[in-house]
Design an enzyme around this catalytic site. Structure first.
Site, PDB file in Angstrom:
ATOM      1  N   CYS A 194      18.508   3.401  -1.006  1.00  0.00           N
ATOM      2  CA  CYS A 194      18.446   4.343  -2.678  1.00  0.00           C
ATOM      3  C   CYS A 194      19.667   5.259  -2.516  1.00  0.00           C
ATOM      4  CB  CYS A 194      17.241   5.691  -2.414  1.00  0.00           C
ATOM      5  SG  CYS A 194      16.440   6.241  -1.224  1.00  0.00           S
ATOM      6  N   ASN A 240      14.932   7.546  -6.584  1.00  0.00           N
ATOM      7  CA  ASN A 240      15.169   6.592  -5.782  1.00  0.00           C
ATOM      8  C   ASN A 240      13.711   5.541  -5.620  1.00  0.00           C
ATOM      9  OD1 ASN A 240      13.406   9.240  -5.615  1.00  0.00           O
ATOM     10  ND2 ASN A 240      13.137   7.731  -4.227  1.00  0.00           N
ATOM     11  N   SER A 287       0.758  -1.615   0.418  1.00  0.00           N
ATOM     12  CA  SER A 287      -0.657   0.437   0.093  1.00  0.00           C
ATOM     13  C   SER A 287       0.514   1.082   0.022  1.00  0.00           C
ATOM     14  CB  SER A 287      -0.888  -0.002   1.060  1.00  0.00           C
ATOM     15  OG  SER A 287       0.066  -0.409   2.202  1.00  0.00           O
ATOM     16  N   GLY A 288       2.421   1.288   0.389  1.00  0.00           N
ATOM     17  CA  GLY A 288       3.320   2.409   0.509  1.00  0.00           C
ATOM     18  C   GLY A 288       3.668   2.934  -1.265  1.00  0.00           C
ATOM     19  N   TYR A 289       4.611   3.246  -1.461  1.00  0.00           N
ATOM     20  CA  TYR A 289       5.246   4.728  -2.257  1.00  0.00           C
ATOM     21  C   TYR A 289       6.300   3.480  -2.960  1.00  0.00           C
ATOM     22  CZ  TYR A 289       3.659   9.063  -1.667  1.00  0.00           C
ATOM     23  OH  TYR A 289       3.762   9.842  -1.024  1.00  0.00           O
ATOM     24  N   VAL A 290       6.348   2.477  -2.488  1.00  0.00           N
ATOM     25  CA  VAL A 290       7.817   1.443  -3.119  1.00  0.00           C
ATOM     26  C   VAL A 290       6.884  -0.034  -3.563  1.00  0.00           C
ATOM     27  CG1 VAL A 290       9.026  -0.520  -2.569  1.00  0.00           C
ATOM     28  CG2 VAL A 290       9.675   2.080  -1.531  1.00  0.00           C
TER      29      VAL A 290
END
EC number: 1.2.1.103
Length: 348
Positions: free
Chosen positions: A149, A315, A9-12
């Site tokens: 990153c 990143n 559910s996160g960015y990554v």
């Protein structure tokens, strides 16, 4: 290959899914999230609408073992330790995007993260996921830990200099600038807090320093010390690392070109950027957004015996999800560019 994603559910996690839905040799069979069980993926990751009708499920290890050949874990640092061990013990291949299995020495978790690793005997089972440095190990690995990153962006620029013994390994300074997505999907990324910012947020002892020192020390065959200072800047995606090194012998520009070409001439995700003309003479993260490239350039300051190695990446791509997909391709024997054949997005 049937794959699952834990913590999507996160960015990554969202970026990993974006790449997987377009991968020609992958089927996503299970995606988990504690917060969004039963919700369609596209309600949380709206860019996926029309690409998948999967819903988030609970993390059930038995179901995941039945449904998946390989699992990506994209959960916050400190929460992957038990999940990775449970999946590993069930024989699944794992690509972990947290920091929980990056460091080989258990004592380093106390130094850089402030907690004791609960499964130190599993650290030796993990391969540090930079194909440009560890491709052969990754091919046969069950557990691959993706790099941080800023760590991967800086170490790719520094590795050839250390390997060829041309810089002072006692004085390496990494000055990193990173966009807001590097902080994750939390309040610190809000526009009001990030607009117009150039904010030093961990000038000393940033946790990625441990990874950089670990990997460069392995190349050098001795302990390497790195001084890294990161800054939050007013972009969403991207990293620029200005790596200050000091030469131990005179070297000409053409010799440096040769060293970098020898190191990365066959690498498909490293580009050498140094132009004599125009505005874009050196690596610039603006021209890497959405791609898995790491761009590397350099400049010489002969007056001070200084060699500045400059590197840039997205990143969320080479610094996270892109590296994860590249590692999966290496582990599975796929073409390394499968699912990653994206040119950078411009303008952004």
């Amino acid at each position: 290959m049937k794959v699952g994603v834990v913590g999507a559910s996160g960015y990554v996690g969202g970026e990993t899914l974006r790449l997987l839905v377009n991968h020609p040799k992958v089927e996503i069979t299970m995606v988990t999230s504690r917060q969004h069980v039963g919700e369609y993926l596209h309600r949380v990751q709206p860019s996926l609408k029309g690409f998948t009708d999967l819903t988030f499920s609970e993390l059930d290890y038995d179901k995941m073992t039945d449904k998946c050949d390989l699992v990506f874990t994209a959960v916050p640092h400190g929460t992957a330790t038990e999940i990775v061990k449970a999946l590993y013990d069930r024989g699944l291949k794992i690509i972990d995007l947290s920091a929980d299995y990056r460091l080989h020495n258990p004592e380093d978790y106390g130094k850089w993260y402030g907690w004791e690793h609960p499964h130190p005997d599993y650290l030796s089972k993990s391969v540090f996921g930079v194909p440009e440095l560890h491709r052969e190990k990754i091919k046969n690995a069950q557990l691959v830990s993706c790099p941080g990153c800023m760590a991967v962006t800086s170490m790719l620029a520094l590795a050839p200099l250390i390997k060829n013994n041309i810089i002072d390994t006692e004085h390496i300074v990494v000055d990193s600038k990173i966009g807001s997505s590097g902080a994750g999907a939390g309040a610190g990324t809000s526009h009001a807090m990030r607009a117009g910012v150039i904010r030093p947020y961990k000038p000393a002892k940033h946790r990625h320093t441990g990874e950089i020192e670990q990997e460069l020390s392995e190349i050098a065959g001795k302990k390497i010390r790195v001084s890294m200072s990161p800054h939050a800047v007013d972009v969403v995606r991207g990293i620029l690392c200005t790596n200050h090194t000091f030469m131990t012998k005179e070297i000409e520009e053409k010799e440096l070109w040769k060293l970098y070409r020898q190191a990365y001439g066959e690498e498909r995700f490293v580009r050498l950027i140094r132009d004599k003309k125009g505005l874009y003479k050196f690596p610039d993260p603006k021209f890497l957004v959405g791609s898995n490239f790491c761009d590397i350039g350099f400049d010489l300051d002969e007056d001070n015996n200084r060699l500045i190695a400059i590197s840039a990446s997205d990143n969320l791509m080479k610094g996270a999800a892109g590296s994860a997909i590249q590692n999966m391709n290496v582990m599975a024997g796929f073409d390394e560019m499968d699912g990653l054949r994206y040119t950078p997005l411009t303008p952004v």
